[in-house]
Design a protein around this motif. Sequence first.
Motif, PDB file in Angstrom:
ATOM      1  N   ALA A 167       0.833  -1.208   0.000  1.00 31.27           N
ATOM      2  CA  ALA A 167       0.000   0.000   0.000  1.00 31.27           C
ATOM      3  C   ALA A 167       0.864   1.253   0.000  1.00 31.27           C
ATOM      4  N   ALA A 218      -7.822  -2.304  -0.095  1.00 30.46           N
ATOM      5  CA  ALA A 218      -7.138  -3.204   0.837  1.00 30.46           C
ATOM      6  C   ALA A 218      -8.007  -4.449   0.985  1.00 30.46           C
ATOM      7  N   ALA A 230      -5.205   1.929   6.358  1.00 33.15           N
ATOM      8  CA  ALA A 230      -5.803   3.258   6.504  1.00 33.15           C
ATOM      9  C   ALA A 230      -4.920   4.190   7.320  1.00 33.15           C
ATOM     10  N   VAL A 279      -8.952   4.763   1.075  1.00 32.15           N
ATOM     11  CA  VAL A 279      -8.816   3.306   1.164  1.00 32.15           C
ATOM     12  C   VAL A 279     -10.203   2.675   1.042  1.00 32.15           C
TER      13      VAL A 279
END
Length: 319
Positions: A121, A134, A156, A163
Motif C-alpha cells: 500500500a 485493501a 488506513a 482506502v
Amino acid sequence: MSITQLLGIKYPIFQGGMAQIAVSPLVGAVSNAGGLGIIGSGGFTADRLRDEIRKVKASTDKPFAVNLMLMMNNIPELIEVIIEEGVKIVTTGAGTPAPYMKTLKEHGIIVIPVVPSVKIAKKMEDLGVDAIVAEGTEAGGHVGETTTMALLPQVASAVSIPVIGAGGIADGRGIAAAFALGAQGVQVGTRFLATVECPTHENFKQAVIAADDTSTTVTGRSLGGPVRSIKNSMIAEFLRLENEKASREELEKLSLGSLRRAVFEGDTDTGSVMAGQICGMVNKITTVEEMITTMFEEAQETLGKLGHLQLGPLSVVGA
C-alpha cells in the motif's frame, strides 16, 4: 475529496473485477444502481475488451472501470483500448502498475490498485495512485494472507489517500465495519454472484447460496498464487496433489479451464467456484439495485445504532 466525489458515483461500493464474470450485464447494472461497475479483463484480448467497454457504454451513462490483471502479457494493448475508449478509472491486481503509470496519468486515468499488505500500500501511494483497495484473505479468488479486520485499519493508518475495504463484506454491517476501520468505501465480489444480472450459470449461483462459512478453502499456495474457492472434488484433488508436492505442470493441468467450466457450463464439481468466506451469508438472488440499496440502508441503520452505544463507562451517545 471523498471516493464518491473522486469517481462521480452515488454509493461508495465497487463491484469486484471478477474474471469471466464481471462483464457488461453486471457492470452496467452496478453503475446504474449508483456503484462502480468494473469490467474484469482477465483473459481478454484487446478486441474483447473493446467490445465489453462499448456494451457497458450502451447500457449506462454512469462511471465504470476496467480491472487489469497485470500478470497478463497483453497489458499494453489493453491500456491502449482503455485510452481509446475513454475509460477514466482503472483498478489493478496481480502485479504493480508502475510500468504503466506515466501513460495512464497522462491520459487522466484514475488508478486504484488492490493490495494485500501495508508494505505494498505504501509503495502504491509513493507511485502516485489515487486510492487503494485493501483486500483481506476472506475474499474469493486470488487472495493474500492478512484478514480484512487486521489489514484495513493498518493500511488506513499508513497512507493518506482513500482506502477501500474488501474481503468478507456482504451486508450493511460489513460496510459499517469497514468505515469504522478507516475505509471510505467497500469492494464486494461474492455478494454480486447471487444477483439476477450476474452472467454466471444458475448452478454457480446456487453453489454460492448453498455454501456456509466453512465451505471455502485456499489452493495454490505452493505455486505462489493462492486462490479461494468453494470446496468440491476438483479442489480436493488439487489439495491432495499440492500436499504431495506435485509439479506445477500437474497442478495447472488439473485446474486448466476450471473457472470457465463453473461459470459457463455450471460444472460446480470439477469447475472452480471462486467465492469468499462470507458466502454463508448469501442466501438469495436479488437484483443488483435491490442489493446495493439494501446494503446501504442496513449500513446507515447499523451506524445509527452505534451512535447510541454504551461501552461500559465510555459513552458514545451522540458521537
